[in-house]
Design an enzyme around this catalytic site. Structure first.
Site, PDB file in Angstrom:
ATOM      1  N   LEU A 129       0.843  -1.190   0.000  1.00  0.00           N
ATOM      2  CA  LEU A 129       0.000   0.000   0.000  1.00  0.00           C
ATOM      3  C   LEU A 129       0.881   1.244   0.000  1.00  0.00           C
ATOM      4  CD1 LEU A 129      -2.782  -0.962   2.587  1.00  0.00           C
ATOM      5  CD2 LEU A 129      -2.784  -1.222   0.096  1.00  0.00           C
ATOM      6  N   ASP A 130       0.734   2.067  -1.042  1.00  0.00           N
ATOM      7  CA  ASP A 130       1.474   3.329  -1.153  1.00  0.00           C
ATOM      8  C   ASP A 130       0.617   4.418  -0.514  1.00  0.00           C
ATOM      9  OD1 ASP A 130       3.377   1.950  -2.651  1.00  0.00           O
ATOM     10  OD2 ASP A 130       2.402   2.433  -4.554  1.00  0.00           O
ATOM     11  N   LEU A 131       1.135   5.022   0.554  1.00  0.00           N
ATOM     12  CA  LEU A 131       0.376   6.027   1.295  1.00  0.00           C
ATOM     13  C   LEU A 131       1.124   7.355   1.322  1.00  0.00           C
ATOM     14  CD1 LEU A 131      -0.739   3.959   4.444  1.00  0.00           C
ATOM     15  CD2 LEU A 131      -1.859   4.133   2.211  1.00  0.00           C
ATOM     16  N   CYS A 145      -2.614   5.600  -2.628  1.00  0.00           N
ATOM     17  CA  CYS A 145      -2.327   5.912  -4.029  1.00  0.00           C
ATOM     18  C   CYS A 145      -1.938   4.640  -4.779  1.00  0.00           C
ATOM     19  CB  CYS A 145      -1.159   6.890  -4.142  1.00  0.00           C
ATOM     20  SG  CYS A 145      -1.280   8.314  -3.079  1.00  0.00           S
ATOM     21  N   ASN A 175       4.304   1.586   2.110  1.00  0.00           N
ATOM     22  CA  ASN A 175       5.307   2.395   1.425  1.00  0.00           C
ATOM     23  C   ASN A 175       4.932   3.864   1.572  1.00  0.00           C
ATOM     24  OD1 ASN A 175       7.400   3.202  -0.190  1.00  0.00           O
ATOM     25  ND2 ASN A 175       6.706   2.159  -2.038  1.00  0.00           N
TER      26      ASN A 175
END
Length: 265
Positions: A129-131, A145, A175
């Site tokens: 998970l890109d945060l 995102c 991430n």
């Protein structure tokens, strides 16, 4: 016994190894296979390789590259990039990879993790998970995102991480987009939130600039994966390219001290 893992994360862009800052401006730093050979020699705990082009270009996983990486790698290998089906995940596992990670595809279809877990085993399914921090005067918290942080989603990151855990993720990688390549430390508040919310193994990525940063993460969260890119491919303030990794003694000392401090909190 579970213990913290120190994990180099390699980004592949147009077939080469790159490093980004804030998910932008990829800088070429070498050949992925050569990097794997060096991490073999340094006896890395684990290795994560992410193809940052595949999802954006709607491309299939690069099976030829994956086969080369798996053949060379003497440590557990996690590969991500372009995986949208359980069949693709199975093919990657068959090439000798231990874990398969998904990001955008998991956001689009969380049930993909269920199908992957049935096909390759939950322990081999990783959700990334890109945060990034929300911006604006009255905004707080984080937004999720995908597609190299070009697309934002109106999902609560913690609740969604729990949903993916329920769906079949055997590990969650968080991430931190804002900290990518900055080498100024992990987002410890975010790490604590996620550690408290999840039961599966957690890995944090984004921000590590020193072993002290990893020590701070382990002190905050206990048994956790401490992943990094820049820390393991750059040396010095001028960011000269040099593949590096702590010695076993350095790693053991850091983890022992940090876990002891975590237990005392």
């Amino acid at each position: 016994m579970l213990r913290p893992r120190i994990i180099p994360c390699l980004l592949v862009h147009k077939g080469g190894l790159v490093k980004t800052q804030g998910f932008k401006s990829p800088k070429y730093v070498g050949d992925p296979i050569n990097a794997v050979k060096i991490f073999n020699e340094k006896e890395s705990d684990e290795l994560m390789v992410l193809d940052i082009d595949a999802a954006t270009n709607k491309a299939e996983p690069n099976y030829a590259l994956i086969a080369k990486l798996a053949a060379e790698c003497r440590m557990p290998l996690c590969y991500g990039g372009g995986v949208t089906t359980a069949e693709q995940a199975s093919r990657i596992i068959d090439l000798g990879v231990e874990k398969v990670s998904v990001s955008a595809a998991a956001v689009a279809d969380p049930a993909l993790l269920t199908r992957m877990a049935e096909a390759i085993g939950r322990q081999s399914v990783v959700a990334v998970l890109d945060l990034r921090k929300k911006t604006g005067l009255f905004s707080k918290g984080y937004e999720l995102c995908t597609h190299n942080a070009r697309t934002a989603h109106k999902l609560d990151p913690v609740a969604f991480a729990q949903q993916l855990q329920q769906a079949g993720a055997g590990e969650i990688v968080i991430n931190a987009v804002d900290r990518d390549g900055m080498m100024q430390g992990y987002d410890l508040d975010l790490a604590r939130q996620m550690r408290a919310a999840l039961k599966v193994p957690l890995t944090m990525l984004g921000g590590a600039g020193s072993l002290d940063d990893m020590k701070a993460l382990i002190t905050a969260c206990g048994v956790v994966g401490a992943a990094a890119g820049s820390l393991f491919v750059f040396k010095g303030s001028y960011r000269a390219v040099l593949i590096n990794y702590p010695t076993q003694a350095q790693k053991d000392d850091m983890c022992r001290t940090a876990l002891s401090a975590h237990r005392q909190h």
